[in-house]
Write an enzyme that holds these catalytic residues in place. Sequence first.
Site, PDB file in Angstrom:
ATOM      1  N   LYS A  96     -23.710  -2.185  -1.112  1.00 62.98           N
ATOM      2  CA  LYS A  96     -23.038  -2.278   0.188  1.00 62.98           C
ATOM      3  C   LYS A  96     -21.529  -2.441  -0.024  1.00 62.98           C
ATOM      4  O   LYS A  96     -20.859  -3.192   0.689  1.00 62.98           O
ATOM      5  CB  LYS A  96     -23.567  -3.447   1.012  1.00 62.98           C
ATOM      6  CG  LYS A  96     -25.063  -3.461   1.257  1.00 62.98           C
ATOM      7  CD  LYS A  96     -25.517  -2.372   2.195  1.00 62.98           C
ATOM      8  CE  LYS A  96     -26.929  -2.634   2.694  1.00 62.98           C
ATOM      9  NZ  LYS A  96     -27.937  -2.700   1.611  1.00 62.98           N
ATOM     10  N   LYS A 375      -7.723  46.285   4.135  1.00 68.51           N
ATOM     11  CA  LYS A 375      -7.806  46.681   5.535  1.00 68.51           C
ATOM     12  C   LYS A 375      -6.872  47.847   5.804  1.00 68.51           C
ATOM     13  O   LYS A 375      -7.172  48.747   6.590  1.00 68.51           O
ATOM     14  CB  LYS A 375      -7.455  45.486   6.432  1.00 68.51           C
ATOM     15  CG  LYS A 375      -8.002  45.600   7.846  1.00 68.51           C
ATOM     16  CD  LYS A 375      -7.949  44.255   8.545  1.00 68.51           C
ATOM     17  CE  LYS A 375      -8.706  44.321   9.869  1.00 68.51           C
ATOM     18  NZ  LYS A 375      -8.718  42.999  10.541  1.00 68.51           N
ATOM     19  N   LYS A 378      -1.197  49.588   1.243  1.00 64.16           N
ATOM     20  CA  LYS A 378       0.244  49.348   1.224  1.00 64.16           C
ATOM     21  C   LYS A 378       0.994  50.645   0.894  1.00 64.16           C
ATOM     22  O   LYS A 378       0.509  51.491   0.153  1.00 64.16           O
ATOM     23  CB  LYS A 378       0.581  48.277   0.177  1.00 64.16           C
ATOM     24  CG  LYS A 378       0.025  46.899   0.499  1.00 64.16           C
ATOM     25  CD  LYS A 378       0.553  45.852  -0.462  1.00 64.16           C
ATOM     26  CE  LYS A 378       0.067  46.111  -1.882  1.00 64.16           C
ATOM     27  NZ  LYS A 378       0.488  45.010  -2.804  1.00 64.16           N
ATOM     28  N   HIS A 380       3.668  50.689  -0.790  1.00 65.56           N
ATOM     29  CA  HIS A 380       4.438  50.438  -1.996  1.00 65.56           C
ATOM     30  C   HIS A 380       3.508  49.919  -3.082  1.00 65.56           C
ATOM     31  O   HIS A 380       2.306  49.692  -2.843  1.00 65.56           O
ATOM     32  CB  HIS A 380       5.556  49.421  -1.724  1.00 65.56           C
ATOM     33  CG  HIS A 380       5.048  48.089  -1.241  1.00 65.56           C
ATOM     34  ND1 HIS A 380       4.704  47.869   0.074  1.00 65.56           N
ATOM     35  CD2 HIS A 380       4.798  46.937  -1.898  1.00 65.56           C
ATOM     36  CE1 HIS A 380       4.285  46.639   0.221  1.00 65.56           C
ATOM     37  NE2 HIS A 380       4.324  46.037  -0.971  1.00 65.56           N
ATOM     38  N   ASP A 401     -18.703  37.735   7.501  1.00 65.91           N
ATOM     39  CA  ASP A 401     -18.999  36.500   8.221  1.00 65.91           C
ATOM     40  C   ASP A 401     -19.902  36.716   9.431  1.00 65.91           C
ATOM     41  O   ASP A 401     -20.930  36.066   9.569  1.00 65.91           O
ATOM     42  CB  ASP A 401     -17.707  35.779   8.626  1.00 65.91           C
ATOM     43  CG  ASP A 401     -16.719  36.685   9.337  1.00 65.91           C
ATOM     44  OD1 ASP A 401     -17.031  37.877   9.542  1.00 65.91           O
ATOM     45  OD2 ASP A 401     -15.624  36.201   9.678  1.00 65.91           O
ATOM     46  N   ILE A 402     -19.532  37.633  10.317  1.00 67.60           N
ATOM     47  CA  ILE A 402     -20.283  37.826  11.558  1.00 67.60           C
ATOM     48  C   ILE A 402     -20.608  39.303  11.747  1.00 67.60           C
ATOM     49  O   ILE A 402     -19.768  40.176  11.535  1.00 67.60           O
ATOM     50  CB  ILE A 402     -19.481  37.318  12.777  1.00 67.60           C
ATOM     51  CG1 ILE A 402     -19.127  35.843  12.606  1.00 67.60           C
ATOM     52  CG2 ILE A 402     -20.277  37.506  14.062  1.00 67.60           C
ATOM     53  CD1 ILE A 402     -18.272  35.277  13.721  1.00 67.60           C
ATOM     54  N   ILE A 404     -21.463  41.788  14.579  1.00 71.50           N
ATOM     55  CA  ILE A 404     -21.530  42.000  16.025  1.00 71.50           C
ATOM     56  C   ILE A 404     -21.927  43.445  16.331  1.00 71.50           C
ATOM     57  O   ILE A 404     -22.985  43.707  16.878  1.00 71.50           O
ATOM     58  CB  ILE A 404     -20.188  41.657  16.697  1.00 71.50           C
ATOM     59  CG1 ILE A 404     -19.852  40.172  16.478  1.00 71.50           C
ATOM     60  CG2 ILE A 404     -20.256  41.949  18.205  1.00 71.50           C
ATOM     61  CD1 ILE A 404     -18.548  39.727  17.082  1.00 71.50           C
ATOM     62  N   GLY A 406     -21.276  45.879  13.701  1.00 78.09           N
ATOM     63  CA  GLY A 406     -21.480  46.471  12.386  1.00 78.09           C
ATOM     64  C   GLY A 406     -20.386  47.440  11.982  1.00 78.09           C
ATOM     65  O   GLY A 406     -20.364  47.925  10.854  1.00 78.09           O
TER      66      GLY A 406
END
Length: 481
Positions: A96, A375, A378, A380, A401-402, A404, A406
């Site tokens: 304790k 995503k 770039k 450069h 993660d999710i 929705i 696809g």
Amino acid sequence: MNFFDKLNSKISQNQSLLFVGLDPNPEMMPTRYASENIITGLENWLQFIIAETADFVCAYKPTLGFYEALGVPGIELLLKTLAAIPADMPIILDAKHSDLNTSTIFAHTVFTEWQVDAITLSPYTGQDHVAPFLVYPDKAVFILCCTSNPGAATLQQYPTKESPLYLQVVKESKNWGTPEQLGLEVGTTNAGVLALIRAIAPERIIMARSIWAEGSNLKEILAAGLNANGDGLLIPVPQDMLGKPELSKEIQSLHSEINQTKTEIIWDGSTCAVWFPDICFLDQHPHQDLILQLYDIGCIMFGDFVQASGATFPYYIDLRKIISNPQVFNQVIIAYENILKNLTFDRLAGIPYGSLPTATGLSLRLDCPMIFPRKEVKAHGTRKLIEGDFYPGETVVVVDDILISGKSVMEGAEKLKSAGLNVKDIVVFIDHEQGVKDRLQQNGYLGYSVLTISEIISTLYQAGRINDEQFLAFTQRYEGI
């Protein structure tokens, strides 16, 4: 082996939920051990208890206060007692402990020098006090939630019996450590109190105390405290039993009674309704603890929310908050891992940006190389479409993660395939359902999810986190799921 693995191994080996308090209490010591040297008598008694019970219990719990009360000889007795306990038997030091200033050095002493497996702690100095004990990866702590002595009710049931302080202790302490690190100590003669704590903490080990008071009902205690798998509850051997000369026979009888009662509860679905008509504590989602924590830290919200697709949902999922709560994040990683360990792949890929922290955590936990499709490319530098090293022809599992529509996860998978990689499996944390996995399969992918949105909503509703109106809004939106 960490504490909970060690504990579960002993529970399985001895088929027992019982633990024994190894307390050198002179007032409880049998007269047959009376001698001129009280320490010798107590030592012989404790050695007898260990020898008589080792085959029928899952843990020993020495109470530090009794040893301290005996002075230096008492601490020496503690060390002798610890040494006498079989090496494969978990030891929970009932300390304790509550002093923040000594927590670091005390944690070192009990875990490194005394080699105990777990310790009980007072919660009232908060996470700062508990943290030094959690840095030992193979050890664990039990947080004292409530006690059964009448004088404690004024504090523990403040401000109301409907929303008492002891339940707030349970909710807060769950954020301090994972279920593998942190359990709960509950002293009560009231099965209803145990049931409330189990509902809030369905995946935590509960060490029960004070359950053998006159008029208490073992079946009610077990029904309230057992988790969805029919375990997760540690039961104390009655203190007065430890003074019996034929202790082995006494504890075998108790061992059989508990196992028989446990079997009746597990196999008789009506037993839950006998005492708790609104809740059956043995019929819970295996990830209920995680779902409730996601709700409590604000990852699941209710209202009218416009999604990225433009559709309006009666809820919103924001999993980015998970990375700021390491304890919850670790549970999420483990949940993914339980799916991934059954799949075959060379590398794993996260989909920017939401799942990159998850993919990174899984890469470290599974010791598996990670890559990710950009995503946007770039204008450069290397202008790479895929970040990280890989070889064409390798198999990649995609983590997101999710799920929705696809759309985003399939776009990421197609980028990976364009680089010569094989992608078959996609694993997500939450599936919003409505046939998205079928859509993935039509495009050549197999989808897996830790949770579905309907499982989440149903669990929150059953646990009382959302009201009838919120639940109805979901069912109307997703009628037919």
